[in-house]
Scaffold this motif. Structure first.
Motif, PDB file in Angstrom:
ATOM      1  N   LEU A  59       3.485   6.826  -5.043  1.00 47.17           N
ATOM      2  CA  LEU A  59       4.110   5.591  -4.586  1.00 47.17           C
ATOM      3  C   LEU A  59       5.279   5.876  -3.651  1.00 47.17           C
TER       4      LEU A  59
ATOM      5  N   ARG B 160       4.042  -3.202  -6.957  1.00 47.05           N
ATOM      6  CA  ARG B 160       2.759  -3.892  -6.903  1.00 47.05           C
ATOM      7  C   ARG B 160       1.956  -3.454  -5.684  1.00 47.05           C
ATOM      8  N   GLN B 161       0.676  -3.129  -5.923  1.00 44.75           N
ATOM      9  CA  GLN B 161      -0.224  -2.663  -4.875  1.00 44.75           C
ATOM     10  C   GLN B 161      -1.346  -3.676  -4.651  1.00 44.75           C
ATOM     11  N   TYR B 162      -2.062  -3.484  -3.537  1.00 44.76           N
ATOM     12  CA  TYR B 162      -3.223  -4.321  -3.241  1.00 44.76           C
ATOM     13  C   TYR B 162      -4.432  -3.401  -3.087  1.00 44.76           C
ATOM     14  N   GLN B 163      -4.729  -2.968  -1.906  1.00 41.91           N
ATOM     15  CA  GLN B 163      -5.842  -2.043  -1.736  1.00 41.91           C
ATOM     16  C   GLN B 163      -5.414  -0.623  -2.090  1.00 41.91           C
ATOM     17  N   TYR B 164      -6.342   0.129  -2.682  1.00 44.03           N
ATOM     18  CA  TYR B 164      -5.990   1.468  -3.151  1.00 44.03           C
ATOM     19  C   TYR B 164      -5.902   2.453  -1.988  1.00 44.03           C
ATOM     20  N   HIS B 165      -4.879   3.284  -2.035  1.00 48.23           N
ATOM     21  CA  HIS B 165      -4.741   4.435  -1.145  1.00 48.23           C
ATOM     22  C   HIS B 165      -4.267   5.608  -2.001  1.00 48.23           C
ATOM     23  N   PRO B 166      -4.737   6.805  -1.738  1.00 44.82           N
ATOM     24  CA  PRO B 166      -4.315   7.959  -2.538  1.00 44.82           C
ATOM     25  C   PRO B 166      -2.870   8.344  -2.256  1.00 44.82           C
TER      26      PRO B 166
ATOM     27  N   ASP C 198       0.849  -1.186   0.000  1.00 49.96           N
ATOM     28  CA  ASP C 198       0.000   0.000   0.000  1.00 49.96           C
ATOM     29  C   ASP C 198       0.889   1.241   0.000  1.00 49.96           C
ATOM     30  N   ARG C 199       0.382   2.319  -0.532  1.00 52.21           N
ATOM     31  CA  ARG C 199       1.204   3.511  -0.758  1.00 52.21           C
ATOM     32  C   ARG C 199       1.702   4.183   0.517  1.00 52.21           C
TER      33      ARG C 199
END
Length: 546
Positions: free
Chosen positions: A299, A290-296, A267-268
């Motif tokens: 990176l 590589r990401q999983y759940q979105y966060h604003p 996550d970011r």
């Protein structure tokens, strides 16, 4: 004789010509779950071709995927028209993302009445979406052998499943010598070393030399002997931390090395914190990032520059890296290691991992107890195939990959991979001990694969962490602020299912039972030809944080 008509006695058939192509390309193990549209190809299969049956198409493709990855060459799959290909789509997606080369033959109804859409006729060419690297239904029966050769080329060069759709009557048609092959017999993949004056290597070396605090991210595409050696060389020259990409299918760096820093968060916010002190981060055979759940948010912090080194053109094309190098990974990194200056004194000294103590009498086992017991007993060359979403961080911390191919998982994230893939790995590499570590919920997606393990003597140890629920989903629902609607399934017995499929299994409920079972089984993994399931009762909640 017209094209597509049955061959006269003495004529060579399309099937015979196709078998020659399969032999030429080493495609002599057939992973399949057949139906009527495949009977004309499979009946009286020659003795030099090995037929491997799985009881579900997900297991078919999963076993072939493990086999292809372990052998580093294409595996042959046969599927049954719409139902077979449809059942296999999720596993084909995993094979594509894991870069596993597969040649997939899909049966189709008789070509002579396809226009009327008879029973079992399939609308097949788009059924798997974009996950196959190539799909072809040959225009003529005589083009089938050439299409199989072309599929081999596409699977090798693009690293994924290539599909050939074959109407059932094509196999008995008369072949033509000129149509036997329509692609190179062999595709050589030379790995060119960058020239001494390579401007790309010089530019990245200068960037790293000018960095105050560089860091490295290792990815699945670096999981080779050459890749590990090259990246160890670069990391030791830079004396910098090396992170493993998040949710990687394989390990790109020895995780017992003093410079290994751990697995990246997906996550970011945590990613920005991780790289807050690094001004240059180079990802080697791994995406950025590589990401999983979105966060604003970004990176990385504005002062951090990112570099990608990849041989995957798609990965290069979609990457938000500041600089991307499209090149064979290991030779480029090896060249880079020879160009950068040596740093000393500032690198990490390895991670301190504290293993949990055994549970007190009457306390339940946790996944961390199981991983600690395994870590004390397995050899460095053991292949660990993982599918335990709720306890993956603990497994990463307590069971580091110490050799190439030491860790294997499904980069796609779909369940049903580990059981069949472990079987395929063991079949391909009998000189490596293989252990699949899976959750009980994950195991149920392809539990049928245990029959194939028993039937074909794949001596895998399947460690099933049984908490009777989808623990990762329960945790996500709690984080979302509510309660899940799905029930527990603690009345399901994985060991009973295994017994019913002909696979030896035992239930483990205490630490003493676990230690006794592992002490008995682990020393036999290198030579055993009988699989075994340990159905280990574990607590549902996370009780250990690495």
């Amino acid at each position: 004789m017209t094209a597509g008509s049955p061959a006269d006695a003495g004529d060579r058939t399309v099937r015979e010509a196709a078998l020659e192509v399969l032999r030429e390309h080493g495609l002599t193990t057939v992973f399949a779950n057949p139906g009527s549209t495949e009977v004309s190809f499979l009946t009286d299969l020659p003795g030099d071709l090995r037929f491997v049956l799985a009881l579900h198409e997900g297991s078919v493709v999963g076993m072939a995927t493990g086999w292809a990855i372990a052998n580093d060459r294409p595996a042959l799959v046969q599927l049954h028209t719409t139902a077979g290909l449809g059942n296999a789509v999720g596993a084909l997606a995993t094979a594509r993302v894991n870069r596993a080369p597969l040649v997939v033959l899909v049966g189709q109804q008789d070509r002579r009445h396809l226009a009327q859409e008879p029973f079992l006729a399939g609308r097949l060419e788009g059924l798997a979406g974009d996950y196959p690297v190539w799909v072809k239904q040959p225009e003529r029966a005589q083009d089938v052998p050439g299409a199989i050769a072309r599929a081999h080329v596409e699977a090798v060069t693009h690293g994924g499943p290539a599909v050939v759709i074959v109407p059932m009557d094509d196999w008995e048609a008369s072949a033509e010598e000129t149509a036997r092959r329509a692609a190179p017999l062999r595709v050589l993949r030379p790995v060119p070393a960058p020239p001494p004056d390579d401007p790309a290597a010089a530019e990245i070396a200068a960037l790293l030399d000018g960095a105050r605090s560089p860091a490295i991210v290792a990815g699945s595409a670096n999981d080779t002997e050459e890749g590990w050696a090259a990246l160890v060389g670069l990391a030791e020259r830079l004396d910098c931390p090396v992170w493993q990409e998040s949710f990687g299918a394989r390990a790109g760096f020895p995780q017992d090395h003093r410079l290994f820093a751990g697995h990246l968060p997906a996550d970011r916010p945590r990613l920005r914190t991780t790289f807050a002190e690094n001004d240059v981060v180079i990802a080697v055979g791994a995406p950025v990032f590589r990401q999983y759940q979105y966060h604003p948010g970004a990176l990385v912090e504005p002062g951090t520059r990112t570099v990608l080194v990849s041989a995957d053109s798609d990965e290069v094309g979609r990457s938000p890296a500041d600089v991307a190098v499209y090149a064979p990974v290991a030779p480029f990194v090896d060249r880079l290691a020879g160009l950068v200056g040596r740093r000393t004194g500032g690198g990490p000294a390895g991670r301190a991992v504290e293993h949990p103590e055994p549970p007190a009498p009457g306390e339940p086992l946790t996944p961390a107890h199981v991983f600690t017991a395994l870590a004390a007993r397995i050899t460095p060359d053991t292949v660990l195939v993982e599918e335990t979403p709720s306890s993956r961080p603990e497994m990463h911390a307590l069971l580091p990959a110490r050799r190439p191919l030491g860790f294997l998982s499904a980069a796609m994230g779909g369940l049903g991979f580990a059981l069949p893939a472990a079987i395929g790995v063991r079949m391909a590499r009998p000189e490596r001990p293989v252990i699949a570590v899976v959750g009980d919920g994950s195991s149920l997606y392809q539990v049928q694969a245990l029959w194939s393990a028993a039937r074909y003597g794949a001596g895998v140890l399947f460690v099933v962490l049984s908490n009777g629920r989808y623990a990762i989903m329960d945790r996500l629902a709690e984080q979302h602020g509510g309660k899940p609607p799905w029930p527990a399934f603690d009345d399901v017995s994985v060991s009973a299912l295994a017994h019913g499929l002909g696979c030896p299994a035992r239930r483990v409920e205490t630490h003493g039972d676990l230690v006794a079972a592992l002490d008995e089984i682990v020393p036999t993994l290198l030579v055993r030809d009988e699989p075994v399931v340990l159905d280990v009762a574990v607590a549902a909640g996370r009780t250990f944080r690495p």
